[in-house]
Motif scaffolding. Structure first.
Motif, PDB file in Angstrom:
ATOM      1  N   VAL A  75       0.860  -1.183   0.000  1.00  0.00           N
ATOM      2  CA  VAL A  75       0.000   0.000   0.000  1.00  0.00           C
ATOM      3  C   VAL A  75       0.895   1.232   0.000  1.00  0.00           C
ATOM      4  CG1 VAL A  75      -1.766   1.280   1.236  1.00  0.00           C
ATOM      5  CG2 VAL A  75      -1.805  -1.215   1.259  1.00  0.00           C
ATOM      6  N   PRO A  76       0.779   2.077  -1.016  1.00  0.00           N
ATOM      7  CA  PRO A  76       1.626   3.273  -1.036  1.00  0.00           C
ATOM      8  C   PRO A  76       1.170   4.264   0.031  1.00  0.00           C
ATOM      9  CG  PRO A  76       0.092   3.296  -2.888  1.00  0.00           C
ATOM     10  CD  PRO A  76      -0.125   1.999  -2.166  1.00  0.00           C
ATOM     11  N   PRO A  77       2.038   5.197   0.409  1.00  0.00           N
ATOM     12  CA  PRO A  77       1.608   6.220   1.367  1.00  0.00           C
ATOM     13  C   PRO A  77       0.602   7.154   0.704  1.00  0.00           C
ATOM     14  CG  PRO A  77       3.812   6.695   0.568  1.00  0.00           C
ATOM     15  CD  PRO A  77       3.438   5.370  -0.006  1.00  0.00           C
ATOM     16  N   PRO A  78      -0.355   7.661   1.470  1.00  0.00           N
ATOM     17  CA  PRO A  78      -1.364   8.564   0.904  1.00  0.00           C
ATOM     18  C   PRO A  78      -0.702   9.786   0.279  1.00  0.00           C
ATOM     19  CG  PRO A  78      -1.971   7.906   3.129  1.00  0.00           C
ATOM     20  CD  PRO A  78      -0.595   7.390   2.894  1.00  0.00           C
ATOM     21  N   PRO A  79      -0.996  10.071  -0.996  1.00  0.00           N
ATOM     22  CA  PRO A  79      -0.332  11.180  -1.689  1.00  0.00           C
ATOM     23  C   PRO A  79      -0.610  12.540  -1.060  1.00  0.00           C
ATOM     24  CG  PRO A  79      -1.539   9.768  -3.227  1.00  0.00           C
ATOM     25  CD  PRO A  79      -1.938   9.353  -1.866  1.00  0.00           C
ATOM     26  N   ASP A  80      -1.775  12.710  -0.489  1.00  0.00           N
ATOM     27  CA  ASP A  80      -2.116  14.037   0.029  1.00  0.00           C
ATOM     28  C   ASP A  80      -1.876  14.164   1.519  1.00  0.00           C
ATOM     29  OD1 ASP A  80      -2.830  14.599  -2.519  1.00  0.00           O
ATOM     30  OD2 ASP A  80      -4.981  14.379  -2.212  1.00  0.00           O
ATOM     31  N   GLY A  81      -1.006  13.324   2.055  1.00  0.00           N
ATOM     32  CA  GLY A  81      -0.745  13.386   3.482  1.00  0.00           C
ATOM     33  C   GLY A  81      -1.804  12.645   4.273  1.00  0.00           C
ATOM     34  N   GLY A  82      -1.661  12.694   5.595  1.00  0.00           N
ATOM     35  CA  GLY A  82      -2.586  11.962   6.442  1.00  0.00           C
ATOM     36  C   GLY A  82      -2.064  10.558   6.703  1.00  0.00           C
ATOM     37  N   SER A  83      -2.710   9.868   7.657  1.00  0.00           N
ATOM     38  CA  SER A  83      -2.249   8.534   7.989  1.00  0.00           C
ATOM     39  C   SER A  83      -3.351   7.513   7.753  1.00  0.00           C
ATOM     40  CB  SER A  83      -1.797   8.501   9.454  1.00  0.00           C
ATOM     41  OG  SER A  83      -2.898   8.768  10.288  1.00  0.00           O
ATOM     42  N   ILE A  84      -2.935   6.300   7.501  1.00  0.00           N
ATOM     43  CA  ILE A  84      -3.886   5.231   7.191  1.00  0.00           C
ATOM     44  C   ILE A  84      -4.565   4.776   8.472  1.00  0.00           C
ATOM     45  CG2 ILE A  84      -4.096   2.867   6.387  1.00  0.00           C
ATOM     46  CD1 ILE A  84      -1.799   3.494   4.435  1.00  0.00           C
ATOM     47  N   ARG A  85      -5.885   4.887   8.493  1.00  0.00           N
ATOM     48  CA  ARG A  85      -6.622   4.507   9.694  1.00  0.00           C
ATOM     49  C   ARG A  85      -7.079   3.060   9.627  1.00  0.00           C
ATOM     50  NH1 ARG A  85     -11.254   4.627  12.139  1.00  0.00           N
ATOM     51  NH2 ARG A  85     -12.418   4.972  10.234  1.00  0.00           N
ATOM     52  N   ARG A  86      -7.372   2.636   8.409  1.00  0.00           N
ATOM     53  CA  ARG A  86      -7.869   1.267   8.250  1.00  0.00           C
ATOM     54  C   ARG A  86      -7.817   0.891   6.783  1.00  0.00           C
ATOM     55  NH1 ARG A  86     -13.620   0.705  10.673  1.00  0.00           N
ATOM     56  NH2 ARG A  86     -14.424   0.526   8.567  1.00  0.00           N
ATOM     57  N   PHE A 101      -7.877   5.312  -2.167  1.00  0.00           N
ATOM     58  CA  PHE A 101      -7.750   6.041  -0.907  1.00  0.00           C
ATOM     59  C   PHE A 101      -9.050   6.782  -0.672  1.00  0.00           C
ATOM     60  CE2 PHE A 101      -3.107   6.135  -1.969  1.00  0.00           C
ATOM     61  CZ  PHE A 101      -2.665   5.477  -0.828  1.00  0.00           C
ATOM     62  N   TYR A 120     -10.292   9.832   1.731  1.00  0.00           N
ATOM     63  CA  TYR A 120      -9.914  10.862   2.700  1.00  0.00           C
ATOM     64  C   TYR A 120     -11.132  11.200   3.554  1.00  0.00           C
ATOM     65  CZ  TYR A 120      -5.601  11.165   0.098  1.00  0.00           C
ATOM     66  OH  TYR A 120      -4.402  10.846  -0.476  1.00  0.00           O
ATOM     67  N   SER A 152      -0.212  -1.644  -7.858  1.00  0.00           N
ATOM     68  CA  SER A 152       0.653  -1.145  -6.790  1.00  0.00           C
ATOM     69  C   SER A 152       0.205  -1.666  -5.430  1.00  0.00           C
ATOM     70  CB  SER A 152       0.687   0.388  -6.792  1.00  0.00           C
ATOM     71  OG  SER A 152      -0.360   0.924  -6.034  1.00  0.00           O
ATOM     72  N   ILE A 153      -0.868  -2.472  -5.423  1.00  0.00           N
ATOM     73  CA  ILE A 153      -1.323  -3.131  -4.195  1.00  0.00           C
ATOM     74  C   ILE A 153      -1.441  -4.610  -4.502  1.00  0.00           C
ATOM     75  CG2 ILE A 153      -3.502  -3.636  -3.021  1.00  0.00           C
ATOM     76  CD1 ILE A 153      -3.811  -0.959  -2.150  1.00  0.00           C
ATOM     77  N   ARG A 202      -8.597   3.869   4.172  1.00  0.00           N
ATOM     78  CA  ARG A 202      -9.170   5.051   4.818  1.00  0.00           C
ATOM     79  C   ARG A 202      -8.064   5.906   5.409  1.00  0.00           C
ATOM     80  NH1 ARG A 202     -14.589   5.038   5.956  1.00  0.00           N
ATOM     81  NH2 ARG A 202     -15.592   3.301   4.864  1.00  0.00           N
ATOM     82  N   VAL A 203      -8.034   7.164   4.996  1.00  0.00           N
ATOM     83  CA  VAL A 203      -6.989   8.069   5.421  1.00  0.00           C
ATOM     84  C   VAL A 203      -7.585   9.143   6.327  1.00  0.00           C
ATOM     85  CG1 VAL A 203      -5.228   9.689   4.646  1.00  0.00           C
ATOM     86  CG2 VAL A 203      -5.773   7.686   3.251  1.00  0.00           C
ATOM     87  N   GLU A 204      -6.965   9.302   7.493  1.00  0.00           N
ATOM     88  CA  GLU A 204      -7.416  10.378   8.380  1.00  0.00           C
ATOM     89  C   GLU A 204      -6.387  11.488   8.367  1.00  0.00           C
ATOM     90  OE1 GLU A 204      -7.749   8.960  12.355  1.00  0.00           O
ATOM     91  OE2 GLU A 204      -5.710   8.154  12.382  1.00  0.00           O
ATOM     92  N   LYS A 205      -6.836  12.656   8.736  1.00  0.00           N
ATOM     93  CA  LYS A 205      -6.017  13.847   8.576  1.00  0.00           C
ATOM     94  C   LYS A 205      -4.688  13.780   9.324  1.00  0.00           C
ATOM     95  CE  LYS A 205      -7.032  18.520   7.427  1.00  0.00           C
ATOM     96  NZ  LYS A 205      -8.145  19.475   7.300  1.00  0.00           N
ATOM     97  N   ALA A 206      -4.777  13.743  10.657  1.00  0.00           N
ATOM     98  CA  ALA A 206      -3.557  13.816  11.469  1.00  0.00           C
ATOM     99  C   ALA A 206      -2.637  12.639  11.205  1.00  0.00           C
ATOM    100  CB  ALA A 206      -3.915  13.856  12.949  1.00  0.00           C
ATOM    101  N   ALA A 207      -1.345  12.912  11.229  1.00  0.00           N
ATOM    102  CA  ALA A 207      -0.356  11.864  11.000  1.00  0.00           C
ATOM    103  C   ALA A 207       0.154  11.339  12.337  1.00  0.00           C
ATOM    104  CB  ALA A 207       0.798  12.396  10.160  1.00  0.00           C
TER     105      ALA A 207
END
Ligand SMILES: [Mn+2]
Ligand SMILES: [Mn+2]
Ligand SMILES: [Zn+2]
Ligand SMILES: [Zn+2]
Lengths: 142, 142
Positions: free
Chosen positions: A115-126, B94, B96, B109-110, B132-137
């Motif tokens: 899984v690549p890192p999210p391009p627009d920032g943020g962290s993977i929650r699930r 992804f 957001y 890529s996955i 699922r991407v959440e804002k805060a890192a």
DNA sequence: AAAACAGATTATAATAGTTCTAGACTATTG
DNA sequence: CAATAGTCTAGAACTATTATAATCTGTTTT
């Protein structure tokens, strides 16, 4: 074999929710039957059938409170209807397209890699995986 | 760099749909701007803004016809709103959570491995992965 | 145990997204 | 040009869900 909450009362206490008649009954219906994927109207029907007169609004309120408390997980597959999943461990789902039923896939029996890192920032929650299953078994043929 | 359909007319012909004013306009809005994930009301708004008076019912009809023709894919993430995806190749998403936006993850890529066979029979039609991407890192900390 | 309070429940209305209906319109065919 | 089949549309209907505001109930205080 030690279930996290022996009874509905403990479970509500731990979630800091008042043990009302309605919440106790809904908790029992949800958690005393093994893992389930249930829609709000379905649970409402079960409650009425079990002689627990509870309003649909309360069923929705309670389901969302349980989700907030980490006791349930909301699963969305089709537009217009949410499933509430009593299995809150890390896992995925088969979705049977003909019946609309869900079935758990244990989290450790599937691997999602690279899984690549999210391009627009943020962290993977699930990471949610849904395996869509159709009835006919068409084996490797266009 | 050869796009499958140079223009909306060809695309409708190939799908065996009459090239009406409305469908042509919607096809252009959908496919002449690269990959998109658009909701019905959103597309309706764009059409009106582009001076193409089309009814919301026709937008829904057209979107579903395009899905049926394999020109679009319907993606469901949240209850109550469908996204229509102009990328019909094998890929994932992804999501957001703060903005509600979708972003493609190329299929290669996955890797989803060890998917068990469906317990109740049937064949796997598709595997959908939503990250699922959440804002805060929050980096590796409970 | 009453009283007081905060929280919960409920009937009902409201909402949002989507689909249906049935009549008016239009692209296609001969 | 008809004639036809397909399409479009305003508006109503529908479904799942959420909001409202009055009533009720579990809990805490006296
Ligand atoms: Mn919800
Ligand atoms: Mn749809
Ligand atoms: Zn599950
Ligand atoms: Zn996509």
């Amino acid at each position: 074999m030690t279930r996290p909450f022996a009874n509905a009362l403990e479970l509500l206490r731990a979630a800091r929710l008042r043990p009302t008649r309605q919440r106790l009954a809904l908790a029992r219906l949800l958690f005393e039957k093994g893992d389930r994927h249930v829609a709000a109207e379905e649970l409402h029907g079960e409650a009425l059938a079990a002689q627990v007169p509870v309003s649909l609004a309360t069923v929705y309120n309670t389901l969302h409170q349980f989700v907030g408390a980490g006791l349930l997980r909301e699963v969305v597959i089709n537009p217009g209807r949410s499933y509430f999943d009593t299995n809150v461990s890390d896992h995925h789902h088969f979705f049977y397209e003909d019946s609309g039923k869900l079935r758990d896939i244990p989290g450790d029996s599937i691997a999602v890699t690279n899984v690549p890192p999210p391009p627009d920032g943020g962290s993977i929650r699930r990471v949610d995986v849904v395996v869509r299953v159709e009835k006919a078994a068409s084996k490797a043929r266009s």
